[in-house]
Design a protein around this motif. Structure first.
Motif, PDB file in Angstrom:
ATOM      1  N   ASN A 176       6.481   1.559 -12.293  1.00  0.00           N
ATOM      2  CA  ASN A 176       7.093   0.267 -12.595  1.00  0.00           C
ATOM      3  C   ASN A 176       8.029  -0.179 -11.474  1.00  0.00           C
ATOM      4  O   ASN A 176       8.143  -1.362 -11.192  1.00  0.00           O
ATOM      5  N   LYS A 177       8.697   0.774 -10.841  1.00  0.00           N
ATOM      6  CA  LYS A 177       9.558   0.438  -9.701  1.00  0.00           C
ATOM      7  C   LYS A 177       8.713  -0.113  -8.558  1.00  0.00           C
ATOM      8  O   LYS A 177       9.080  -1.101  -7.918  1.00  0.00           O
ATOM      9  N   ALA A 178       7.577   0.512  -8.316  1.00  0.00           N
ATOM     10  CA  ALA A 178       6.680   0.025  -7.270  1.00  0.00           C
ATOM     11  C   ALA A 178       6.199  -1.388  -7.594  1.00  0.00           C
ATOM     12  O   ALA A 178       6.164  -2.257  -6.719  1.00  0.00           O
ATOM     13  N   ALA A 179       5.839  -1.622  -8.846  1.00  0.00           N
ATOM     14  CA  ALA A 179       5.374  -2.943  -9.260  1.00  0.00           C
ATOM     15  C   ALA A 179       6.473  -3.984  -9.109  1.00  0.00           C
ATOM     16  O   ALA A 179       6.220  -5.104  -8.634  1.00  0.00           O
ATOM     17  N   ASN A 180       7.691  -3.628  -9.513  1.00  0.00           N
ATOM     18  CA  ASN A 180       8.816  -4.561  -9.381  1.00  0.00           C
ATOM     19  C   ASN A 180       9.105  -4.889  -7.920  1.00  0.00           C
ATOM     20  O   ASN A 180       9.348  -6.052  -7.576  1.00  0.00           O
ATOM     21  N   SER A 239       0.828  -1.205   0.000  1.00  0.00           N
ATOM     22  CA  SER A 239       0.000   0.000   0.000  1.00  0.00           C
ATOM     23  C   SER A 239       0.862   1.254   0.000  1.00  0.00           C
ATOM     24  O   SER A 239       0.589   2.226  -0.723  1.00  0.00           O
ATOM     25  N   MET A 240       1.922   1.225   0.795  1.00  0.00           N
ATOM     26  CA  MET A 240       2.841   2.354   0.871  1.00  0.00           C
ATOM     27  C   MET A 240       3.481   2.625  -0.491  1.00  0.00           C
ATOM     28  O   MET A 240       3.565   3.781  -0.934  1.00  0.00           O
ATOM     29  N   LEU A 241       3.901   1.551  -1.156  1.00  0.00           N
ATOM     30  CA  LEU A 241       4.531   1.698  -2.472  1.00  0.00           C
ATOM     31  C   LEU A 241       3.539   2.216  -3.506  1.00  0.00           C
ATOM     32  O   LEU A 241       3.886   3.053  -4.346  1.00  0.00           O
ATOM     33  N   ASP A 242       2.293   1.736  -3.433  1.00  0.00           N
ATOM     34  CA  ASP A 242       1.267   2.212  -4.371  1.00  0.00           C
ATOM     35  C   ASP A 242       1.000   3.700  -4.192  1.00  0.00           C
ATOM     36  O   ASP A 242       0.842   4.428  -5.172  1.00  0.00           O
ATOM     37  N   ASN A 247       3.785  10.048  -7.767  1.00  0.00           N
ATOM     38  CA  ASN A 247       4.987  10.217  -8.583  1.00  0.00           C
ATOM     39  C   ASN A 247       6.252  10.453  -7.764  1.00  0.00           C
ATOM     40  O   ASN A 247       7.174  11.111  -8.224  1.00  0.00           O
ATOM     41  N   ILE A 248       6.295   9.928  -6.551  1.00  0.00           N
ATOM     42  CA  ILE A 248       7.521  10.009  -5.760  1.00  0.00           C
ATOM     43  C   ILE A 248       8.477   8.920  -6.238  1.00  0.00           C
ATOM     44  O   ILE A 248       9.681   9.137  -6.329  1.00  0.00           O
ATOM     45  N   ILE A 249       7.927   7.751  -6.560  1.00  0.00           N
ATOM     46  CA  ILE A 249       8.692   6.715  -7.243  1.00  0.00           C
ATOM     47  C   ILE A 249       7.924   6.335  -8.502  1.00  0.00           C
ATOM     48  O   ILE A 249       6.720   6.580  -8.605  1.00  0.00           O
ATOM     49  N   HIS A 250       8.606   5.719  -9.459  1.00  0.00           N
ATOM     50  CA  HIS A 250       7.960   5.338 -10.711  1.00  0.00           C
ATOM     51  C   HIS A 250       7.033   4.144 -10.488  1.00  0.00           C
ATOM     52  O   HIS A 250       7.307   3.299  -9.625  1.00  0.00           O
TER      53      HIS A 250
END
Length: 83
Positions: A67-71, A53-56, A62-65
Protein backbone atom coordinates in the motif's frame (compact mmCIF):
# COMPACT_ATOMS: atom_id res chain seq x y z
CA UNK A 1 23.28 -14.39 23.06
CA UNK A 2 22.68 -17.31 20.73
CA UNK A 3 23.92 -20.68 21.92
CA UNK A 4 23.08 -22.94 18.99
CA UNK A 5 24.98 -23.00 15.74
CA UNK A 6 21.76 -22.60 13.75
CA UNK A 7 20.82 -19.50 15.78
CA UNK A 8 24.24 -17.96 15.13
CA UNK A 9 23.88 -18.63 11.41
CA UNK A 10 20.38 -17.13 11.43
CA UNK A 11 21.79 -13.95 13.03
CA UNK A 12 24.42 -13.71 10.29
CA UNK A 13 21.78 -14.20 7.60
CA UNK A 14 19.47 -11.58 9.10
CA UNK A 15 22.26 -8.99 9.30
CA UNK A 16 23.22 -9.61 5.68
CA UNK A 17 19.59 -9.42 4.49
CA UNK A 18 19.00 -6.26 6.54
CA UNK A 19 21.91 -4.48 4.85
CA UNK A 20 20.67 -5.63 1.44
CA UNK A 21 17.11 -4.41 2.11
CA UNK A 22 18.36 -1.13 3.58
CA UNK A 23 20.43 -0.42 0.47
CA UNK A 24 17.54 -0.96 -1.94
CA UNK A 25 15.05 0.96 0.21
CA UNK A 26 17.45 3.92 0.44
CA UNK A 27 18.06 3.82 -3.32
CA UNK A 28 14.32 3.97 -3.94
CA UNK A 29 13.87 6.85 -1.47
CA UNK A 30 16.60 8.80 -3.27
CA UNK A 31 14.92 8.12 -6.63
CA UNK A 32 11.58 9.38 -5.25
CA UNK A 33 13.27 12.49 -3.90
CA UNK A 34 14.94 13.12 -7.27
CA UNK A 35 11.62 12.76 -9.09
CA UNK A 36 9.88 15.14 -6.68
CA UNK A 37 12.65 17.67 -7.16
CA UNK A 38 12.44 17.55 -10.95
CA UNK A 39 10.77 20.60 -12.50
CA UNK A 40 10.95 19.63 -16.20
CA UNK A 41 7.95 17.57 -17.32
CA UNK A 42 9.85 15.54 -19.96
CA UNK A 43 12.53 14.46 -17.51
CA UNK A 44 9.93 13.59 -14.89
CA UNK A 45 7.89 11.52 -17.36
CA UNK A 46 11.03 9.64 -18.32
CA UNK A 47 11.94 8.98 -14.69
CA UNK A 48 8.45 7.99 -13.45
CA UNK A 49 8.30 4.42 -14.93
CA UNK A 50 11.73 3.60 -13.51
CA UNK A 51 10.77 4.78 -10.02
CA UNK A 52 7.41 2.99 -10.18
CA UNK A 53 9.14 -0.22 -11.20
CA UNK A 54 11.59 0.16 -8.33
CA UNK A 55 8.75 0.61 -5.84
CA UNK A 56 6.87 -2.40 -7.23
CA UNK A 57 9.94 -4.60 -6.84
CA UNK A 58 10.41 -3.47 -3.24
CA UNK A 59 6.76 -4.19 -2.47
CA UNK A 60 6.99 -7.61 -4.12
CA UNK A 61 9.93 -8.54 -1.90
CA UNK A 62 8.20 -7.12 1.23
CA UNK A 63 10.88 -4.49 1.79
CA UNK A 64 8.12 -1.88 1.81
CA UNK A 65 4.38 -2.47 2.17
CA UNK A 66 2.37 -2.79 -1.04
CA UNK A 67 0.00 0.00 0.00
CA UNK A 68 2.93 2.34 0.65
CA UNK A 69 4.24 1.62 -2.83
CA UNK A 70 0.80 2.28 -4.31
CA UNK A 71 0.44 5.54 -2.38
CA UNK A 72 3.88 6.75 -3.46
CA UNK A 73 3.23 5.86 -7.11
CA UNK A 74 -0.11 7.68 -7.01
CA UNK A 75 1.37 10.83 -5.48
CA UNK A 76 4.31 10.82 -7.90
CA UNK A 77 1.99 10.40 -10.88
CA UNK A 78 -0.12 13.34 -9.68
CA UNK A 79 3.06 15.40 -9.27
CA UNK A 80 4.24 14.62 -12.81
CA UNK A 81 0.81 15.38 -14.28
CA UNK A 82 0.69 18.79 -12.61
CA UNK A 83 4.04 19.85 -14.06
Amino acid sequence: MANHQSAKKRIRQIQKRRLHNKYYAKTARNAVKTLRGTSEKEAAQELLPKVASMLDKLAKKNIIHKNKAANLKSKLTKHVNTL
